[in-house]
Design a protein around this motif. Structure first.
Motif, PDB file in Angstrom:
ATOM      1  N   MET A   1       0.857  -1.205   0.000  1.00  0.00           N
ATOM      2  CA  MET A   1       0.000   0.000   0.000  1.00  0.00           C
ATOM      3  C   MET A   1       0.877   1.233   0.000  1.00  0.00           C
ATOM      4  O   MET A   1       1.783   1.359   0.801  1.00  0.00           O
ATOM      5  N   ARG A   2       0.594   2.120  -0.938  1.00  0.00           N
ATOM      6  CA  ARG A   2       1.382   3.328  -1.027  1.00  0.00           C
ATOM      7  C   ARG A   2       0.714   4.435  -0.207  1.00  0.00           C
ATOM      8  O   ARG A   2      -0.489   4.628  -0.286  1.00  0.00           O
ATOM      9  N   TYR A   3       1.510   5.158   0.569  1.00  0.00           N
ATOM     10  CA  TYR A   3       0.961   6.238   1.384  1.00  0.00           C
ATOM     11  C   TYR A   3       0.980   7.542   0.595  1.00  0.00           C
ATOM     12  O   TYR A   3       1.942   7.841  -0.114  1.00  0.00           O
ATOM     13  N   SER A   4      -0.070   8.310   0.769  1.00  0.00           N
ATOM     14  CA  SER A   4      -0.115   9.634   0.138  1.00  0.00           C
ATOM     15  C   SER A   4      -1.242  10.430   0.777  1.00  0.00           C
ATOM     16  O   SER A   4      -2.098   9.864   1.479  1.00  0.00           O
ATOM     17  N   GLY A   5      -1.252  11.708   0.527  1.00  0.00           N
ATOM     18  CA  GLY A   5      -2.332  12.537   1.033  1.00  0.00           C
ATOM     19  C   GLY A   5      -3.674  12.073   0.483  1.00  0.00           C
ATOM     20  O   GLY A   5      -4.689  12.042   1.196  1.00  0.00           O
ATOM     21  N   PHE A   6      -3.663  11.680  -0.762  1.00  0.00           N
ATOM     22  CA  PHE A   6      -4.902  11.206  -1.366  1.00  0.00           C
ATOM     23  C   PHE A   6      -5.425   9.969  -0.649  1.00  0.00           C
ATOM     24  O   PHE A   6      -6.588   9.841  -0.335  1.00  0.00           O
ATOM     25  N   ARG A   7      -4.493   9.059  -0.339  1.00  0.00           N
ATOM     26  CA  ARG A   7      -4.886   7.826   0.342  1.00  0.00           C
ATOM     27  C   ARG A   7      -5.456   8.135   1.730  1.00  0.00           C
ATOM     28  O   ARG A   7      -6.425   7.519   2.170  1.00  0.00           O
TER      29      ARG A   7
ATOM     30  N   TYR B   1       7.545   7.287   3.418  1.00  0.00           N
ATOM     31  CA  TYR B   1       7.151   7.396   4.832  1.00  0.00           C
ATOM     32  C   TYR B   1       7.643   8.743   5.318  1.00  0.00           C
ATOM     33  O   TYR B   1       8.800   9.100   5.070  1.00  0.00           O
ATOM     34  N   ASN B   2       6.787   9.479   5.974  1.00  0.00           N
ATOM     35  CA  ASN B   2       7.198  10.806   6.420  1.00  0.00           C
ATOM     36  C   ASN B   2       7.963  10.696   7.733  1.00  0.00           C
ATOM     37  O   ASN B   2       7.374  10.584   8.806  1.00  0.00           O
ATOM     38  N   VAL B   3       9.282  10.734   7.633  1.00  0.00           N
ATOM     39  CA  VAL B   3      10.109  10.651   8.841  1.00  0.00           C
ATOM     40  C   VAL B   3      10.319  12.042   9.450  1.00  0.00           C
ATOM     41  O   VAL B   3      11.028  12.192  10.424  1.00  0.00           O
TER      42      VAL B   3
ATOM     43  N   PRO C   1     -11.652  12.265  10.929  1.00  0.00           N
ATOM     44  CA  PRO C   1     -11.478  11.021  10.166  1.00  0.00           C
ATOM     45  C   PRO C   1     -10.173  10.999   9.364  1.00  0.00           C
ATOM     46  O   PRO C   1      -9.672   9.932   9.033  1.00  0.00           O
ATOM     47  N   PHE C   2      -9.675  12.196   9.055  1.00  0.00           N
ATOM     48  CA  PHE C   2      -8.482  12.243   8.208  1.00  0.00           C
ATOM     49  C   PHE C   2      -7.194  12.445   9.014  1.00  0.00           C
ATOM     50  O   PHE C   2      -6.116  12.353   8.472  1.00  0.00           O
ATOM     51  N   ILE C   3      -7.354  12.789  10.259  1.00  0.00           N
ATOM     52  CA  ILE C   3      -6.136  13.077  11.037  1.00  0.00           C
ATOM     53  C   ILE C   3      -6.080  12.194  12.284  1.00  0.00           C
ATOM     54  O   ILE C   3      -5.710  12.621  13.365  1.00  0.00           O
ATOM     55  N   GLY C   4      -6.429  10.945  12.104  1.00  0.00           N
ATOM     56  CA  GLY C   4      -6.362   9.982  13.204  1.00  0.00           C
ATOM     57  C   GLY C   4      -4.921   9.585  13.486  1.00  0.00           C
ATOM     58  O   GLY C   4      -3.978  10.231  13.022  1.00  0.00           O
ATOM     59  N   ALA C   5      -4.798   8.478  14.223  1.00  0.00           N
ATOM     60  CA  ALA C   5      -3.470   8.050  14.668  1.00  0.00           C
ATOM     61  C   ALA C   5      -2.510   7.922  13.495  1.00  0.00           C
ATOM     62  O   ALA C   5      -2.809   7.302  12.489  1.00  0.00           O
ATOM     63  N   GLY C   6      -1.351   8.543  13.636  1.00  0.00           N
ATOM     64  CA  GLY C   6      -0.256   8.327  12.699  1.00  0.00           C
ATOM     65  C   GLY C   6      -0.483   8.850  11.294  1.00  0.00           C
ATOM     66  O   GLY C   6       0.300   8.541  10.395  1.00  0.00           O
TER      67      GLY C   6
ATOM     68  N   TYR D   1       2.462  10.326   9.236  1.00  0.00           N
ATOM     69  CA  TYR D   1       3.542   9.529   8.662  1.00  0.00           C
ATOM     70  C   TYR D   1       3.252   9.188   7.205  1.00  0.00           C
ATOM     71  O   TYR D   1       4.134   8.780   6.460  1.00  0.00           O
ATOM     72  N   LYS D   2       1.989   9.343   6.824  1.00  0.00           N
ATOM     73  CA  LYS D   2       1.561   8.850   5.513  1.00  0.00           C
ATOM     74  C   LYS D   2       1.412   9.967   4.495  1.00  0.00           C
ATOM     75  O   LYS D   2       1.094   9.696   3.336  1.00  0.00           O
ATOM     76  N   THR D   3       1.561  11.191   4.908  1.00  0.00           N
ATOM     77  CA  THR D   3       1.305  12.286   3.989  1.00  0.00           C
ATOM     78  C   THR D   3       2.296  13.418   4.237  1.00  0.00           C
ATOM     79  O   THR D   3       3.302  13.220   4.907  1.00  0.00           O
ATOM     80  N   PHE D   4       2.014  14.566   3.677  1.00  0.00           N
ATOM     81  CA  PHE D   4       2.902  15.740   3.770  1.00  0.00           C
ATOM     82  C   PHE D   4       4.257  15.468   3.119  1.00  0.00           C
ATOM     83  O   PHE D   4       5.255  16.052   3.487  1.00  0.00           O
ATOM     84  N   MET D   5       4.311  14.522   2.180  1.00  0.00           N
ATOM     85  CA  MET D   5       5.615  14.180   1.606  1.00  0.00           C
ATOM     86  C   MET D   5       5.826  14.832   0.242  1.00  0.00           C
ATOM     87  O   MET D   5       6.914  14.799  -0.296  1.00  0.00           O
TER      88      MET D   5
END
Lengths: 417, 86, 972
Positions: free
Chosen positions: A1-7, A108-110, C111-116, C119-123
């Motif tokens: 699963m790819r992470y993104s803002g859209f996801r 992954y946003n480190v 719903p969009f800013i739950g746990a963690g 780590y999955k966005t803002f990239m």
């Protein structure tokens, strides 16, 4: 699963039911090509780069507790490339470059944040030592700017410039220095390694290293014996114990380094500040806590906790440097177990046992080294040759005296680094 | 942490300077082989458990061998280094 | 709402204070929380992430919601802060106001800013993290605000020692203190509350047939009479450390208006031979939908506000619990005249015979209403679903023993299925016993007995006998505890401050963050200012359920100090400004100040930089003049900061031969020799001169920086490595004042004050003698750090100040005067003398060109390691002198050296500059540095690059000795 803002949006609308495991939870196979002992930052990044750079995916990372449960989950998250001795200079420079692309690399946003690091100095001789450092950084292609007192005041107006016992003469500014979210580094590498087929095996403690005819052939664990052609020991904090399983005695002493975090506060400290006279450094996390620490407690320890003399010393240093933090309250303190090497620099090397590799001695510089340490360890394990930026991290340098990297100049007094 | 100086009694850790394990007591002969010197200066058992460690009581200038547990931090005993060195 | 006839502060003087600018009133004894509740204020804060409106949850230090700023101190718990006349408290984390907070929009985004989620966005795009996303997150995060311009927080630190430390003054603690106090032990009883008594102040069940607080008063009256007992109210024991050392924080004056003569807080180091932990227990909330509205409180807290402070949290109370203890809240509220709209108990078998209010067994709260405060609850049960109006919902999920301190040394608490609680680990702190509710004893009678028992055990360890128990009659029925429950639905908060919900915990498990540590770190549960005191145990239960494993297997995260947050100002008290480190002053300090010398730090010492004369506007002018003055006439400098060690005994020479790499046994009496000291790893540790005053007596000089280290080293050698030597060493640095008199006219000056023959024949270079100095027993050494004829005079420190003034006056009459550190540095660079700039810990005798000093015929510290091949390779960087090719060329210390034609990159690096100066004597810049194969390269031109200062200079490599290489000036 790819992470993104859209996801994140899409899952939010679906009640977040679609998120899958960040990594699998496999049972250990009875044989792997390569075993990495230690599921901390360095072990996980080693596994990741073995797969990514060398196509070696038949890899197991064996972790006695939970992933990222050692020093990578217990540090002050500073990332910098401001070393000055050959060996360290190129290594940490390489590491910082890897940090700068880590989010995209790992998906992954480190939270690597180059907030800028300022090392303060308080005398002419300290200034000259920092100038030497800055010139080394410049020669390596990294960034360093010498600040005078007014330059420091512009960046850090809240320091006590008028009453301090050791007046601030200036600072060495490293704009690319900063912080990252420590747990995310471990998790990001874990997830990325897992996606490339590496087995991450938690709650699996190595209890023995099997050696036949001078060659490593596998390990004994609490979850059974596992055969392997190559084994990497990447367990800083426990290096002496694991190496002893292979009959190796290391130039390592374990010490406790404490760190502290305050209650959450609105942003007040933007940079990372290091106050060498007081052995004190501080930054503010994205959550708002002031994260700070000091020097070792200076006695051998595996307890991952420290005592009041150093606690108070650190707080006193904070008070002399920036009295405003007096009203902030320390929320939590902790201690990391530091692998202290005689010259204060790490070891990434082969061992006298064929197929057995060693990554240890990170002193208190391990967190920022995570990407390059894995990169170089993977290179060493895959090719049998040291990577060029880690070529000086040899185990035999203490016996030969060749290429020692004693950044602090305190000598082979284990506890003094 | 509190450690008993054989002369001054029980004192807080901040009165002491610590200098690593008691290997220091067993300095090789000048002409010992380089491996012995390497072991003396650099190599350590580094036990997770009982350790005998060199402590210096700054106010009175006494070197003390402190037997201490590196996991629990319990102090099990102290001996003046002068006696331990014999 | 104040309830007439209730509470311990009836008739107490009124106190007015302000909260967010609005004036309110309470009484002396009120906390901010009790006072606000008394005035009917329920909204006290906003949560960290979703900015949900929150009221007070608890009545103690475990409070997650009601955090305010008082007197510039952010994140102050309203439940612990006592009010004072005129106090100003402000709310936090809300803009523009507590009632209307813009960032409450986060709640809609939940719903969009739950746990963690972060780590999955803002990239993407990469540069946006630092420029856009992170600044937004940082601004939204954090709670209170630090004011950089606020004055210092006045604090202090102190030590205390005792036989028995009793932590907590509830029933168990009072009982333990009474037993230990009567036995004659030195007792400290510390309690975090302003008033001792703990739960006894919050309950109504009688002791010996009387209200419990009367028994408390009787016990305190007895304890306060005992000279061996010290009562420390408002003192939280925050940490357990090794060797029976405890950290504690006393709120000395935080409960009153600031006063210049009173510290706000005191940080205590308490050393106790034994301790009894009676920290009580903390009630846990229950997770149910919208369980966080202002008005939803812990049942025990509702009771505490009513019984202790005489304040009702509301008029219409619904109680919701899974245990019998919750029933007491319903009972007490009813007895106080409040309306108990319902007692909702999740246990189907629950009953409260004769209850004068509706009891709903097997029921649960399915939801709540009320935007800024509770107005209604939804109850679901066997009787169906009903809406009940209420402004207080008192919740109890049972009690968690306060095991924290028992786990500070690393032991983990043990889950008890019967009590549904984590209990302290046996032996977790070897010198501490746990008693009362902290040990899972939940009846008053049991706590009283247990405290006495624990004290008796501690006393027995100390060889003391506890008196026979003398305890009042008390309630002894342990409240039945039902299983933990989660009421399903949306938004059940577990960590109130960090806004972690049941769903977040389950999401963590769904994503594989299954270890309790992973769950904590991924969701941030338990990482708020309360460290999960109320929420952790429910969270562990929810996690265990999600994993399908028993709670005992899940375990807890690590308990670490401090128990409650401690201000940096308290732990760092005394460190501010000049207090950070001691100041060491020489005997000439006042004279230097009189002459306008800027004093600069040299380690802990202060030394004069230079002595400005009228007309001199820069330090360089003064420095150049002083250098020339020494070279042409005479100068006086205080060198007392150098370490001086008196070494005596038949084996003094043998010791020196062992610690120096060169030989001292051959040094004649009356002579001085330069010595080089190595570390055992073969690198240079220190250098200095040592004088032989007698056959068995030497005076060793160390550098200022290494004085302490060298003394420790000598003790190490004499006690550890060479106990066979009959020799004694003592530091006499402070006992002697020592002055350097340097320059061609130095002998004229010294001869004027010393009663000895100083002719070159009688007293040549490197001679020493004991001789009267102005009639005072003193010492004279003919040594030099300037390359000029020079003497050092030493006198007992009490004569230092007057001798210095005298020497300076004489020097001036000879065309000389005082010189400072700047000139001293130039003089030594001109002469190629090294300091710690050169022997910086990484250099060997070989590197500095002194390998021939390392005796090959004897053993010495560092000899063996210095023979390692890597330390003797010709390719190493070696000490050289540097001289700009151009007369006006600049040399800067810290610059790097390259071959003339090479780019300035790391791989091309040839060395670096350690010291640099302008030499007025030679009329050009000079430098010392290290250059690869440097000794072979004298005469070569290298490029000096200082990118930090923008300097680039072509330099000629030279011998490090620029001036008088034959030493003619030195010898006269």
């Amino acid at each position: 699963m790819r992470y993104s803002g859209f996801r994140v949006l899409a899952e939010g609308l679906r009640g977040n039911r679609g998120w899958t495991r960040a990594w699998r939870d496999p049972a250990p196979k009875d044989r792997y090509d390569t075993i990495i002992i230690g599921g901390g930052g360095h072990g996980l990044s080693t596994a990741y780069y073995l797969a990514r750079n060398h196509g070696i995916t038949d890899v197991a990372v064996l972790e006695k507790g939970y992933l990222g449960g050692g020093n990578v989950g217990r540090n002050t998250t500073i990332v910098r490339a401001n070393y000055f001795l050959p060996g360290n200079s190129e290594f940490y420079s390489h590491s910082l470059k890897l940090w700068e692309g880590l989010e995209a690399e790992l998906n992954y946003n480190v939270m690597h944040s180059q907030r800028g690091l300022i090392n303060l100095f308080h005398s002419d001789s300290q200034r000259d030592a920092f100038v030497r450092r800055g010139n080394a950084m410049a020669a390596q292609g990294d960034d360093a700017i010498l600040l005078d007192r007014e330059g420091v005041r512009q960046l850090l107006p809240y320091l006590d410039f008028d009453n301090a016992r050791f007046p601030i003469h200036g600072g060495l500014f490293h704009p690319r220095g900063g912080t990252a979210r420590h747990d995310a580094v471990a998790w990001g590498y874990a997830r990325a390694a897992d996606r490339r087929g590496v087995d991450l095996i938690q709650n699996c403690e190595v209890t023995g290293i099997d050696i036949e005819g001078g060659r490593v052939v596998g390990v004994q664990t609490t979850r059974g014996a596992i055969r392997a052609r190559r084994v990497g020991i990447v367990v800083a904090g426990r290096s002496s114990q694991v190496a002893a399983m292979a009959g190796l005695r290391l130039p390592i002493e374990s010490h406790v380094l404490q760190a502290f975090v305050t209650e959450g506060l609105k942003p007040v400290i933007h940079h990372v500040i290091s106050f060498g006279m007081g052995h004190f450094y501080i930054s503010q996390s994205d959550k708002g806590g002031l994260v700070f620490g000091g020097d070792l407690d200076f006695y051998a320890s595996y307890a991952a906790r420290g005592n009041l003399p150093m606690v108070e010393h650190v707080m006193e240093a904070g008070m002399t440097l920036m009295p405003m933090i007096g009203r902030a309250r320390v929320l939590r303190s902790w201690g990391g177990i530091m692998d202290m090497s005689p010259d204060g620099s790490p070891i990434i090397d082969r061992t006298p046992i064929e197929g057995l590799y060693l990554n240890c001695g990170w002193n208190y510089g391990g967190f920022k080294a995570v990407p390059a340490s894995g990169w170089c360890m993977a290179h060493l394990m895959a090719t049998g040759q040291p990577h060029e930026v880690a070529a000086r991290y040899r185990l035999d340098r203490f016996a030969t005296g060749r290429g020692l990297m004693d950044e602090e100049g305190t000598g082979a007094q284990h506890s003094l680094h | 942490m509190r450690v008993t100086c054989p002369w001054c009694g029980e004192r807080d850790r901040r009165e002491f300077t610590v200098q690593g394990d008691e290997t220091a007591l067993r300095r090789p002969h000048r002409d010992a082989p380089p491996e012995d010197w390497h072991a003396y200066i650099h190599l350590r058992d580094n036990p997770a458990g009982r350790l005998r460690e060199m402590w210096y009581h700054d106010p009175c200038g006494t070197w003390i061998v402190v037997e201490r547990d590196t996991v629990t931090h319990a102090v099990h005993g102290t001996t003046p280094a002068r006696e331990a060195a014999r | 709402m104040r309830v007439a006839g209730k509470g311990l502060y009836q008739g107490a003087p009124p106190v007015s204070f302000r909260f967010d600018g609005v004036a309110w009133h309470g009484v002396e004894g009120d906390t901010l929380a009790s006072a606000l509740l008394g005035e009917g204020v329920r909204l006290m804060g906003r949560s960290f992430k979703y900015h949900r409106p929150r009221g007070v949850l608890s009545a103690g230090s475990e409070e997650p919601n009601a955090l305010v700023c008082v007197d510039g101190v952010p994140n102050t718990r309203a439940t612990m802060q006592e009010i004072w006349e005129g106090m100003e408290a402000t709310s936090q984390n809300a803009r523009p106001s507590l009632r209307f907070d813009v960032l409450a929009v986060n709640d809609w985004l939940a719903p969009f800013i739950g746990a963690g989620f972060y780590y999955k966005t803002f990239m993407w795009p990469r540069s946006f993290w630092e420029r856009v996303y992170e600044p937004l997150i940082r601004r939204a995060a954090g709670l209170g605000r630090l004011d950089p311009s606020a004055g210092p927080l006045l604090c202090e630190k102190a030590w205390a020692f005792c036989d028995v430390l009793v932590i907590g003054a509830g029933p168990a603690g009072l009982s333990a203190a009474l037993a230990a106090g009567r036995a004659g032990a030195r007792v400290i009883l510390a309690d975090e509350g302003a008033r001792m008594g703990g739960r006894l102040l919050a309950e109504t069940d009688p002791l010996d047939g009387q209200p419990p607080h009367l028994w408390v008063e009787r016990v305190l009256a007895e304890l306060v009479q005992m000279p061996n007992v010290r009562l420390m109210p408002r003192t939280t024991v925050t940490g357990v450390h090794d060797g029976g050392t405890f950290a504690a924080l006393e709120r000395v004056s935080l409960h009153r208006a600031p006063r210049a003569d009173l510290p706000r807080e005191c940080f205590w180091r308490i050393v106790a031979r034994r301790a009894v932990l009676c920290a009580g227990a903390i009630e846990r909330p229950l997770p149910f939908p919208d369980n966080d509205r202002p008005g939803v409180m812990l049942a025990g807290a509702v009771r505490a506000y009513l019984n202790h402070w005489g304040v009702a949290a509301g008029r219409r109370v619904v109680v919701f619990g899974n245990n019998d203890d919750a029933h007491r809240t319903a009972r007490d509220c009813h007895a106080a005249g409040l309306t108990v709209a319902a007692l909702v108990d999740s246990r189907p078998e629950a009953a409260m015979p004769g209850a004068p209010f509706p009891v709903l067994p097997g029921a649960r709260i399915a939801g709540t209403r009320g935007r800024l405060g509770l107005s209604r609850v939804t109850v679901e049960g066997p009787q169906g679903r009903q809406e009940i109006e209420a402004d207080v919902l008192a919740v109890s999920g049972g009690w968690s023993p306060s095991v924290h301190l028992a786990c500070h040394l690393g032991a983990r608490p043990v889950w008890d299925d019967r009590l549904q609680a984590f209990l302290p680990p046996p032996g977790g702190v070897p010198w501490m016993t746990v008693a009362g509710a902290a040990a899972g004893e939940f009846t008053t009678a049991g706590c009283l007995r247990d405290g006495w028992r624990a004290a008796s055990a501690a006393l027995a360890d100390l060889g003391l006998r506890a008196p026979d128990p003398d305890l009042p009659e008390a309630e002894g029925q342990a409240p039945a505890q039902g299983p933990f429950i989660v009421v399903e639905g949306r938004r059940q908060f577990v960590d109130f401050q960090n806004d972690v919900t049941v769903k977040d915990i389950r999401l963590a498990v769904q994503e594989g963050f299954c270890s309790v540590e992973h769950m904590k770190r991924y969701t941030t549960l338990g990482m708020a200012t309360d460290q999960g005191k109320t929420g952790n145990v429910p969270a562990i239960a929810i996690l265990s359920e999600a994993l399908g494993s028993p709670v005992a297997a899940t375990g807890t995260t690590t308990f670490r100090p401090p128990y409650t947050p401690v201000s940096i100002g308290a732990m760092g008290a005394g460190g501010q400004g000049m207090g950070f480190a001691p100041r060491r002053l020489t005997t000439s300090h006042a004279a230097c100040l009189d002459r306008g010398a800027p004093m600069i730090e040299a380690g802990l010492w202060y030394r004069p930089g230079y002595f400005p004369r009228p007309g001199e506007t820069t330090w360089r002018q003064s420095c150049d003049r002083e250098v020339t003055m020494v070279r042409q006439a005479v100068g006086v400098a205080d060198v007392s900061t150098l370490g001086k060690i008196d070494i005596q005994g038949p084996d003094a020479a043998a010791l020196l031969d062992f610690v120096y790499c060169n030989t001292f046994s051959t040094l004649p009496v009356g002579r001085v020799r330069y010595g080089l000291m190595l570390r055992e790893d073969g690198h240079v540790m220190d250098d200095g001169t040592t004088a032989r005053l007698g056959g068995n007596r030497y005076i060793m000089t160390t550098t200022t920086a290494a004085a302490g280290q060298v003394m420790r080293h000598l003790d190490f050698v004499t006690q550890v490595l060479r106990p066979d030597l009959d020799v004694h060493c003592v530091s006499v640095t402070e006992q002697w004042a020592q002055f350097s008199v340097a320059g061609p006219r130095s002998r004229d000056l010294v001869q004027a004050v010393v009663d000895a023959d100083l002719s070159d024949a009688a007293f040549p270079y490197m001679a020493c003698a004991e001789a009267p100095v102005m009639g005072v027993p003193g010492r004279v050494f003919r040594i030099s750090f300037s390359g000029e004829r020079a003497y050092e005079l030493a006198v007992p420190a009490r004569y230092g100040a007057s001798l210095y003034r005298l020497l300076v006056a004489y020097a001036e009459s000879l065309g000389g005067g005082p010189y400072g550190m700047e000139a001293l540095n130039v003089l030594r660079i001109e002469k190629g003398y090294i300091t710690h700039a050169e022997i910086h810990g990484r250099t060997t005798a070989f590197d500095i060109g002194m390998e021939r000093m390392v005796s090959k015929t004897k053993d010495c510290i560092g000899w063996a390691a210095s023979r390692r091949p890597g330390l003797l390779e010709a390719d190493r960087e070696q000490l050289v002198g540097l001289r700009p090719v151009a007369q006006d060329g600049v040399i800067t210390a810290g610059a790097h050296l390259y071959r003339r034609e090479d780019p300035a990159t790391r791989l091309n690096g040839q060395g670096y500059v350690t010291s640099a100066c302008w030499s007025p004597t030679l009329g050009r810049a000079l430098g010392l540095g290290f250059l690869r194969r440097g000794r072979e390269r004298h005469g070569e031109v290298v490029r000096l690059v200082d990118a930090m200062r923008g300097v680039e200079t072509l330099c000629e490599v030279t011998d490090p000795v620029f001036l008088d290489p034959k030493g003619e000036r030195l010898r006269g």
